[in-house]
Every structure is written in C-alpha cells, then in structure tokens.
Motif scaffolding. Structure first.
Motif, PDB file in Angstrom:
ATOM      1  N   THR A 120     -10.719  11.727   6.379  1.00 21.61           N
ATOM      2  CA  THR A 120     -10.067  12.903   5.806  1.00 21.61           C
ATOM      3  C   THR A 120      -9.583  12.637   4.389  1.00 21.61           C
ATOM      4  N   SER A 121      -9.703  13.630   3.532  1.00 24.19           N
ATOM      5  CA  SER A 121      -9.235  13.544   2.150  1.00 24.19           C
ATOM      6  C   SER A 121      -7.823  14.122   2.068  1.00 24.19           C
ATOM      7  N   PHE A 122      -6.881  13.285   1.575  1.00 26.93           N
ATOM      8  CA  PHE A 122      -5.479  13.681   1.460  1.00 26.93           C
ATOM      9  C   PHE A 122      -5.003  13.603   0.014  1.00 26.93           C
ATOM     10  N   PRO A 139      -7.249   2.390   5.939  1.00 27.54           N
ATOM     11  CA  PRO A 139      -6.144   1.641   5.316  1.00 27.54           C
ATOM     12  C   PRO A 139      -5.824   2.060   3.878  1.00 27.54           C
ATOM     13  N   PRO A 140      -6.804   2.310   2.992  1.00 25.70           N
ATOM     14  CA  PRO A 140      -6.435   2.732   1.633  1.00 25.70           C
ATOM     15  C   PRO A 140      -5.728   4.093   1.603  1.00 25.70           C
ATOM     16  N   ILE A 141      -6.105   4.980   2.510  1.00 23.44           N
ATOM     17  CA  ILE A 141      -5.457   6.296   2.576  1.00 23.44           C
ATOM     18  C   ILE A 141      -4.021   6.139   3.067  1.00 23.44           C
ATOM     19  N   LEU A 145      -0.715   7.265   1.016  1.00 24.74           N
ATOM     20  CA  LEU A 145       0.286   8.192   1.565  1.00 24.74           C
ATOM     21  C   LEU A 145       1.675   7.561   1.590  1.00 24.74           C
ATOM     22  N   CYS A 146       1.730   6.258   1.806  1.00 22.92           N
ATOM     23  CA  CYS A 146       3.021   5.555   1.832  1.00 22.92           C
ATOM     24  C   CYS A 146       3.734   5.613   0.486  1.00 22.92           C
ATOM     25  N   GLN A 147       2.996   5.775  -0.599  1.00 22.94           N
ATOM     26  CA  GLN A 147       3.604   5.809  -1.932  1.00 22.94           C
ATOM     27  C   GLN A 147       4.565   6.974  -2.114  1.00 22.94           C
ATOM     28  N   PHE A 148       4.337   8.071  -1.409  1.00 25.03           N
ATOM     29  CA  PHE A 148       5.224   9.229  -1.572  1.00 25.03           C
ATOM     30  C   PHE A 148       5.744   9.776  -0.240  1.00 25.03           C
ATOM     31  N   THR A 163       6.126   6.365  10.708  1.00 22.65           N
ATOM     32  CA  THR A 163       4.932   6.790  11.436  1.00 22.65           C
ATOM     33  C   THR A 163       3.655   6.370  10.712  1.00 22.65           C
ATOM     34  N   LEU A 164       3.752   6.191   9.385  1.00 28.92           N
ATOM     35  CA  LEU A 164       2.610   5.706   8.601  1.00 28.92           C
ATOM     36  C   LEU A 164       2.558   4.185   8.572  1.00 28.92           C
ATOM     37  N   GLU A 165       3.555   3.548   9.181  1.00 32.79           N
ATOM     38  CA  GLU A 165       3.673   2.085   9.214  1.00 32.79           C
ATOM     39  C   GLU A 165       3.703   1.498   7.816  1.00 32.79           C
ATOM     40  N   CYS A 166       4.492   2.151   6.937  1.00 30.63           N
ATOM     41  CA  CYS A 166       4.681   1.651   5.574  1.00 30.63           C
ATOM     42  C   CYS A 166       5.592   0.422   5.618  1.00 30.63           C
ATOM     43  N   ASN A 167       5.377  -0.487   4.681  1.00 23.71           N
ATOM     44  CA  ASN A 167       6.235  -1.706   4.630  1.00 23.71           C
ATOM     45  C   ASN A 167       7.544  -1.398   3.964  1.00 23.71           C
TER      46      ASN A 167
END
Length: 167
Positions: A120-122, A139-141, A145-148, A163-167
């Motif tokens: 999917t394109s986000f 993983p790159p998506i 998404l974790c950036q914002f 939920t995105l498992e961001c660090n």
C-alpha cells in the motif's frame, strides 16, 4: 442399486436444505447483502457511517470518497485508488488494502488492526490516532509512518507509535 442410493441421498440432501431455509425464514434471519465494486468509478462517493462488511472495492476509483465512521471490517480495497479519501474514525480491521493508493488520505482515528497493507502507498497521509496493530506493512513504509505518527486511538486506546512499533 447404486443409482437408487444416489437418488435417495440427493433427495435427502435437498430436503435438508429446504428445511434449513424454512427454519431461517421462520426465525427471521436476514441475509447479509454485500456489494461488489470491481474497477468501479466511485470518485467522491459517500459511504460515511455505513456498514460495509463483506464489500469489495477491488481496483476501484475511490478518490475523494468518504468513509467517515464506516464499519468496513474485512472489506477488500485491493489496488483501489483511495487518494485523498476521508477514512476518519472508520473501522478497517482485517481488511485487504494491498496495492491500494492512500496518498493524501485522512486516516485520523482509523482502526486498521490485522489488515494486510504490504504494498500500500501511504504518501502524505494523516495518521493521528490511527491503530496499526498487527498490520502487515513493508519495513520502509513502517519507518516512514513512524516519522509523523502521533495520537491515541479513541476506540482501542492504543497509541499510534506503539501500534506501528516505532522505536
């Protein structure tokens, strides 16, 4: 003898099916009607607040469509163009979003739990309060998404970053 056995089994099968149908009519069961839109032009369509379980929007044009607070659990949006769609508060749990284009879509407070969105394109999406629990993402998506990612989903109580498992 075998032809008679087959005919008897066929008759019994038909009788059981008839009785089951009659039983459903007597108890008032209502059939679930789900629409199938394949390669449909639905730009700007309004599905807000509707129950869409079982629907299919495969390869459909859903640009600028509205799914605000829609119950779209298990819906297939495979390869749908959902650019600038408004999905605020929608429940898309266990849906198929693979190869869909959600560029510039509003996913505020959406629940995507268990959905498949690997291709999917986000790009430029709003995901404030979105719940991505167990969503299959590349993983790159996920990293992008974790950036914002920010906010907490009002229905599940989960933080978007968690939920995105961001660090």
């Amino acid at each position: 003898m075998k032809i008679t056995d087959f005919s008897l089994r066929n008759f019994i099968f038909k009788a059981i099916n008839l009785l089951l149908c009659l039983a459903l009519i007597v108890i008032g069961a209502k059939p679930v009607a789900a629409d199938v839109y394949v390669k449909a032009f639905l730009e700007g369509a309004d599905f807000s607040g509707r129950s869409l379980q079982g629907y299919q929007f495969n390869e459909s044009d859903l640009r600028n469509a509205s799914f605000v607070n829609a119950d779209a659990q298990g819906v297939s949006f495979f390869a749908a163009n959902m650019k600038e769609a408004n999905l605020t508060g929608a429940n898309l749990s266990n849906s198929t979003l693979d190869n869909a284009r959600l560029d510039k879509a509003d996913l505020t407070n959406v629940v995507l739990e268990g959905s498949f969105a690997y291709g999917t394109s986000f790009n430029n999406v709003i995901i404030d309060g979105a719940d991505f629990t167990d969503v299959d993402l590349r993983p790159p998506i996920r990293k992008k998404l974790c950036q914002f990612a920010k906010g907490q989903n009002p229905k599940t109580g989960r933080l978007t970053r968690e939920t995105l498992e961001c660090n």
